[in-house]
Motif scaffolding. Structure first.
Motif, PDB file in Angstrom:
ATOM      1  N   SER A 653      42.021  21.037  45.712  1.00  0.00           N
ATOM      2  CA  SER A 653      43.343  19.629  46.320  1.00  0.00           C
ATOM      3  C   SER A 653      43.820  19.839  44.758  1.00  0.00           C
ATOM      4  N   GLY A 654      45.069  19.721  45.171  1.00  0.00           N
ATOM      5  CA  GLY A 654      46.368  19.412  43.544  1.00  0.00           C
ATOM      6  C   GLY A 654      46.557  21.170  43.312  1.00  0.00           C
ATOM      7  N   ALA A 655      46.243  21.829  43.912  1.00  0.00           N
ATOM      8  CA  ALA A 655      46.222  23.366  42.865  1.00  0.00           C
ATOM      9  C   ALA A 655      47.420  23.568  42.507  1.00  0.00           C
ATOM     10  N   ALA A 656      47.971  23.969  41.899  1.00  0.00           N
ATOM     11  CA  ALA A 656      49.212  24.463  41.655  1.00  0.00           C
ATOM     12  C   ALA A 656      49.645  25.660  41.696  1.00  0.00           C
ATOM     13  N   GLY A 657      48.673  26.348  41.077  1.00  0.00           N
ATOM     14  CA  GLY A 657      48.536  28.173  41.139  1.00  0.00           C
ATOM     15  C   GLY A 657      47.078  28.501  40.885  1.00  0.00           C
ATOM     16  N   ILE A 658      46.895  30.162  42.005  1.00  0.00           N
ATOM     17  CA  ILE A 658      46.145  30.501  42.345  1.00  0.00           C
ATOM     18  C   ILE A 658      46.045  32.022  41.382  1.00  0.00           C
ATOM     19  N   ILE A 659      44.323  32.391  40.245  1.00  0.00           N
ATOM     20  CA  ILE A 659      44.745  33.927  40.057  1.00  0.00           C
ATOM     21  C   ILE A 659      43.638  34.284  40.854  1.00  0.00           C
ATOM     22  N   LEU A 660      43.696  35.805  41.556  1.00  0.00           N
ATOM     23  CA  LEU A 660      43.645  36.835  42.521  1.00  0.00           C
ATOM     24  C   LEU A 660      43.196  37.166  41.589  1.00  0.00           C
ATOM     25  N   VAL A 661      41.278  37.165  41.594  1.00  0.00           N
ATOM     26  CA  VAL A 661      40.791  38.602  40.742  1.00  0.00           C
ATOM     27  C   VAL A 661      39.593  39.402  41.274  1.00  0.00           C
ATOM     28  N   PHE A 662      39.667  40.563  41.049  1.00  0.00           N
ATOM     29  CA  PHE A 662      39.204  42.122  41.990  1.00  0.00           C
ATOM     30  C   PHE A 662      38.675  42.427  40.429  1.00  0.00           C
ATOM     31  N   ASP A 663      37.415  43.564  40.662  1.00  0.00           N
ATOM     32  CA  ASP A 663      36.658  44.942  40.044  1.00  0.00           C
ATOM     33  C   ASP A 663      37.612  45.984  40.172  1.00  0.00           C
ATOM     34  N   VAL A 664      38.438  46.250  39.470  1.00  0.00           N
ATOM     35  CA  VAL A 664      39.164  47.805  39.738  1.00  0.00           C
ATOM     36  C   VAL A 664      37.643  48.924  40.401  1.00  0.00           C
ATOM     37  N   THR A 665      36.640  48.812  39.657  1.00  0.00           N
ATOM     38  CA  THR A 665      35.504  49.680  39.863  1.00  0.00           C
ATOM     39  C   THR A 665      34.968  49.511  41.281  1.00  0.00           C
ATOM     40  N   ARG A 666      34.918  48.228  41.425  1.00  0.00           N
ATOM     41  CA  ARG A 666      34.600  48.074  43.011  1.00  0.00           C
ATOM     42  C   ARG A 666      35.684  47.527  44.216  1.00  0.00           C
ATOM     43  N   ARG A 667      35.824  49.148  45.146  1.00  0.00           N
ATOM     44  CA  ARG A 667      37.181  48.821  45.591  1.00  0.00           C
ATOM     45  C   ARG A 667      36.728  47.499  46.922  1.00  0.00           C
ATOM     46  N   ARG A 668      35.215  46.815  47.422  1.00  0.00           N
ATOM     47  CA  ARG A 668      35.439  46.090  48.744  1.00  0.00           C
ATOM     48  C   ARG A 668      35.608  44.838  47.631  1.00  0.00           C
ATOM     49  N   SER A 669      36.199  44.360  46.652  1.00  0.00           N
ATOM     50  CA  SER A 669      36.360  43.457  45.887  1.00  0.00           C
ATOM     51  C   SER A 669      37.790  43.447  45.953  1.00  0.00           C
ATOM     52  N   PHE A 670      38.197  44.435  46.456  1.00  0.00           N
ATOM     53  CA  PHE A 670      39.558  44.017  45.967  1.00  0.00           C
ATOM     54  C   PHE A 670      40.461  44.585  47.709  1.00  0.00           C
ATOM     55  N   ALA A 671      39.267  44.749  48.623  1.00  0.00           N
ATOM     56  CA  ALA A 671      39.818  45.021  50.156  1.00  0.00           C
ATOM     57  C   ALA A 671      39.604  42.873  50.581  1.00  0.00           C
ATOM     58  N   GLU A 672      38.453  42.786  50.389  1.00  0.00           N
ATOM     59  CA  GLU A 672      38.484  41.441  50.341  1.00  0.00           C
ATOM     60  C   GLU A 672      39.218  39.893  49.556  1.00  0.00           C
ATOM     61  N   LEU A 673      40.443  40.064  49.036  1.00  0.00           N
ATOM     62  CA  LEU A 673      40.898  39.707  48.330  1.00  0.00           C
ATOM     63  C   LEU A 673      42.014  38.405  49.232  1.00  0.00           C
ATOM     64  N   ILE A 674      42.311  40.078  50.798  1.00  0.00           N
ATOM     65  CA  ILE A 674      43.665  39.145  51.698  1.00  0.00           C
ATOM     66  C   ILE A 674      42.935  37.887  52.438  1.00  0.00           C
ATOM     67  N   LYS A 675      41.118  37.715  51.751  1.00  0.00           N
ATOM     68  CA  LYS A 675      40.589  36.693  52.960  1.00  0.00           C
ATOM     69  C   LYS A 675      40.577  35.090  51.246  1.00  0.00           C
ATOM     70  N   TRP A 676      40.213  35.842  50.882  1.00  0.00           N
ATOM     71  CA  TRP A 676      40.902  34.491  49.770  1.00  0.00           C
ATOM     72  C   TRP A 676      42.229  34.186  49.081  1.00  0.00           C
ATOM     73  N   VAL A 677      43.106  35.046  49.465  1.00  0.00           N
ATOM     74  CA  VAL A 677      44.842  34.238  50.149  1.00  0.00           C
ATOM     75  C   VAL A 677      44.822  33.219  51.182  1.00  0.00           C
ATOM     76  N   SER A 678      44.517  33.668  52.025  1.00  0.00           N
ATOM     77  CA  SER A 678      44.054  33.040  53.759  1.00  0.00           C
ATOM     78  C   SER A 678      43.768  31.438  53.397  1.00  0.00           C
ATOM     79  N   GLU A 679      42.305  31.247  52.519  1.00  0.00           N
ATOM     80  CA  GLU A 679      41.636  30.481  52.562  1.00  0.00           C
ATOM     81  C   GLU A 679      42.814  29.510  50.953  1.00  0.00           C
ATOM     82  N   ALA A 680      43.052  30.062  50.196  1.00  0.00           N
ATOM     83  CA  ALA A 680      44.180  29.035  49.445  1.00  0.00           C
ATOM     84  C   ALA A 680      45.068  28.765  49.707  1.00  0.00           C
ATOM     85  N   ASP A 681      46.064  29.686  51.003  1.00  0.00           N
ATOM     86  CA  ASP A 681      46.964  28.857  51.402  1.00  0.00           C
ATOM     87  C   ASP A 681      46.275  27.629  52.276  1.00  0.00           C
ATOM     88  N   GLU A 682      45.199  28.327  52.727  1.00  0.00           N
ATOM     89  CA  GLU A 682      44.641  27.251  54.398  1.00  0.00           C
ATOM     90  C   GLU A 682      44.973  25.919  53.129  1.00  0.00           C
TER      91      GLU A 682
END
Length: 757
Positions: A653-682
């Protein structure tokens, strides 16, 4: 100040207790006390009344070495899991050294299941280590094995994993070391190793092994920093205590005490400050209490028992919503020692309100000591400020010995959305000049069209978001309550107009709270508006090499810093923005925020009150402005909200910006970013300015190429860059660039309002 907690009571018939646990075995809504002895007798006591009652006992043969009360068969009720040695006439490998009991309606212990593990089981533990949402039983065997057992609804007990260790596991615990919201198994072993084991696909993978000076004899996990992440306490045979912290998915030695004769450790909150204390049993017959202060273990209390200590546990044995320390001693009665409580606060929002009506809040405080407490001061903070008014905000009062006071507060919703009432921090000055404090949990209030509802923000695991969203009223309980709350008689009312606080230390502490919590974070607070010039079109030259970062980031990074407007104080800022740092567990979110906000105030105060955000002032130098612009950022790390999944969306609530972070050594953390984008947008209700960050570029074995990550980010509408929290590469830039993006969006919105768009 060193104190000596009282022994509240003893159980004279309970001698030489070798295993203890506390839990609601009878389904009475109050916890019972379960014990096991070297004599092999399992006992259950009700200690919630003035007279202690023995509810059941059973001779299980052999010696009882470990007890855990938990829902072992996932039926919603508590069972008693026992680790024992074989007894007379029993054969190693065929006798059940792991046994599961329940308290039957007949008033007796009923054996539900058992499993044979060699001659004896050193330790048992019950939790979900597979990530399937169901509890498993973890047991360490005398044959140097680690066994994971699963019980079904028919109480069939099946061994699903057997892992061979190099030597016998003397102690077993669990801790979310890598931050993926699933517990890892931690074993302390006779070969002087501390091992962290991960369960994956019905097998065990060792992810870390630490060599220590002597065998590990006790381990325990707890939150001694108050940031809702787990630390690991370890005791070795030489009497030393070590505390490890999860740093970059590894255990990092955080604090150490040597030569204190330690033999067993527990971690639990003992004084309502929402930070766990360390409770240590020693070989010279003492119970010691430690807290963490400035990364050092500080002894705060001591009890000399005069008996050899066989076992300890921590739990609410008396049904009064306070934790006690339970101690089994050699040839002596079981002893129950009081915690370190002084003031116990409770804040609740009463019921729900129809549209247009106000909510009522109630703050209750109880002085549980024999001494008066003068000049107790507190203040309410909430965010977003624009969504609600709460009055009164300032609270001051005195408490006589064992006095209870309460006050009602009015909560006036002003807009739809969620409001988080911050932990109410109550402070006072002791005779030694030290400022003490206790806190309430956070409370979440959801204001929707037609109604406003509220609940404690610390939703327990298992309460799903879908259930919450469709529920008419949140039904979660505070994590501080292990049993149902007893009614408290309200004797007097707290005054909101007590004399002003005179103590300088207390005023300083209140000023720090105002600085941290008193900001407007529901949007942009405009202090210094400059008329923007038309933004020139910029056509960057084609790069000769592929850059791992977006063009705009390179352009902003290359700009020289501009001076502030003359006559403006250095700490002046034009806007205050809330930033959410999001992404999978163990990608380095907390490390990035800590690296950016390094400083004595942020670290110490975050440690003290368990805040999930840090504050820092930055400056941007846009080309269309003659002067630099001050921007204050509140960087929120949601990694600490793993146990609050059902209300995590409220924190956006009240957020004006987001920083999406993933670990370049863990591909799963990159693949899951879209889930976090959806959660933030919603959760925010719109797409806000954002940057995607590939972290840990200092590590080898990269799994996500820069060009792939950059393309994905820019396709999704985000800028892309890379960082290393370890070296500091890119850390300041990501926040500065995002600050400019949010500033531009705020200015654009302002211009549209002026034009009536």
């Amino acid at each position: 100040m060193l104190t000596t907690p009282r022994i509240l009571f003893e159980i004279d018939d309970e001698l030489s207790t070798s295993a203890i646990d506390v839990g609601n075995v009878t389904n009475s809504a109050l916890a019972e006390l379960c014990t096991g002895g070297r004599d092999g007798v399992l006992r259950l006591y009700d200690a919630n009344q003035e007279v202690i009652r023995l509810l059941a006992s059973r001779d299980v043969n052999g010696s009882i070495l470990s007890i855990k009360i938990s829902d072992a068969n996932n039926d919603g009720l508590m069972e008693i899991v026992v680790g024992r040695s074989i007894g007379g006439g029993e054969t190693a490998g065929s006798a059940g050294t792991v046994q599961v009991y329940r308290f039957a309606p007949s008033g007796a212990f009923e054996l539900l299941a058992e499993h044979a593990i060699d001659r004896f089981v050193t330790s048992v533990y019950v939790t979900d280590v597979t990530g399937d949402g169901k509890n498993e039983i973890i047991a360490g065997g005398s044959d140097s094995t680690l066994r994971i057992l699963s019980m079904d609804s028919e109480n069939n007990c099946t061994e699903i994993i057997r892992y061979q260790l190099d030597d016998m596991p003397l102690a077993i615990g669990t801790c979310d070391v890598i931050g993926d919201e699933i517990e890892e198994i931690v074993t302390g072993n006779r070969d002087r190793t501390l091992r962290v084991l991960k369960v994956k696909d019905h097998s065990v993978e060792q992810i870390e092994a630490l060599e220590l000076p002597s065998p590990v004899i006790s381990v325990a996990a707890g939150d001694i920093l108050g940031d809702r992440k787990m630390e690991l306490g370890v005791v070795t045979h030489d009497g030393s205590i070590r505390v490890y912290r999860n740093e970059e998915s590894k255990l990092d030695l955080f604090a150490k005490l040597e030569g204190v004769n330690a033999q067993s450790v527990r971690m639990a909150e003992m004084n309502s400050d929402h930070m766990d204390e360390i409770v240590v049993a020693t070989s010279d017959y003492k119970i010691l209490f430690y807290s963490l202060y400035m990364a050092e273990l500080r002894q705060i209390a001591e009890v000399d028992l005069g008996y050899k200590i066989l076992s300890i546990a921590v739990g609410d044995a008396g049904g009064d919503e306070r934790r006690e320390v339970l101690v089994g001693v050699s040839n002596g009665p079981l002893k129950v020692i009081e915690g370190l409580y002084q003031i116990i606060p409770k804040f609740e929002v009463l019921g729900e309100a129809a549209a247009g009506a106000n909510l009522r809040g109630k703050l209750t405080v109880v002085n549980v000591t024999d001494k008066p407490l003068r000049g107790v001061s507190g203040k309410l903070y909430w965010f977003p400020k624009d969504n609600m008014d709460i009055s009164p905000q300032q609270i001051r009062f005195d408490l006589e010995p064992h006095e209870t006071k309460s006050m009602e507060l009015e909560l006036v919703p002003k807009a739809q959305g969620s409001v988080i009432v911050r932990p109410i921090v109550l402070m006072w000055t002791e005779a030694d000049g030290e400022v003490r404090q206790v806190t309430t949990p956070e409370t979440a209030v959801l204001v929707e069209e037609g109604a406003a509802i509220a609940a404690a923000a610390d939703i327990q695991p298992g309460f799903q978001a879908a259930e919450m969203e469709s529920s008419a009223l949140f039904t979660a309980a505070s994590e501080t309550s292990e049993a149902a709350a007893k009614p408290i008689d309200v004797e007097t009312t707290v005054s909101s107009a007590a004399p002003a606080v005179e103590d300088s230390k207390l005023r300083e502490a209140e000023a720090l709270l105002d600085k941290l919590f008193g900001e407007q974070i529901g949007g942009a607070e405009i202090l210094d508006i400059q008329e923007p010039a038309a933004e020139p079109a910029v056509t960057p030259a084609a790069p000769t090499v592929v850059s791992p970062e977006s063009t705009m980031i390179s352009e902003i990074r290359a700009r020289p810093a501009k001076p502030q407007r003359p006559g403006i104080a250095p700490d002046t800022y034009a806007y205050l923005f809330k930033v959410m740092v999001i992404g999978e567990g163990a990608v380095g979110k907390t490390a990035l925020v800590n690296r950016y906000t390094t400083g004595a105030f942020e670290k110490d105060y975050k440690t003290t009150i368990g805040s999930q955000f840090a504050v820092k002032l930055t400056h941007v130098s846009p080309p269309e402005s003659e002067y630099g612009v001050g921007i204050k950022l509140q960087a929120w790390d949601v990694a600490g909200q793993a146990r609050f999944k059902a209300v995590r969306k409220m924190y956006y609530s009240g957020a004006a910006g987001i920083i999406l972070v993933f670990d370049v050594t863990r591909r799963r953390s990159f693949a899951e970013l879209i889930k976090w984008v959806s959660e933030a947008d919603e959760s925010i209700g719109m797409r806000v300015a954002g940057i995607c960050v590939g972290n840990k570029v200092d590590l080898p074995d990269r799994a996500v190429p820069s060009d792939e990550a950059k393309k994905w980010a820019e396709d999704e509408g985000f800028l892309y860059m890379e960082s290393s929290a370890l070296t500091g590469q890119g850390v300041a830039d990501m926040f500065t660039v995002l600050a400019e993006l949010m500033w531009r969006e705020a200015r654009r919105t302002l211009e549209e309002k002026k034009k009536g768009i």
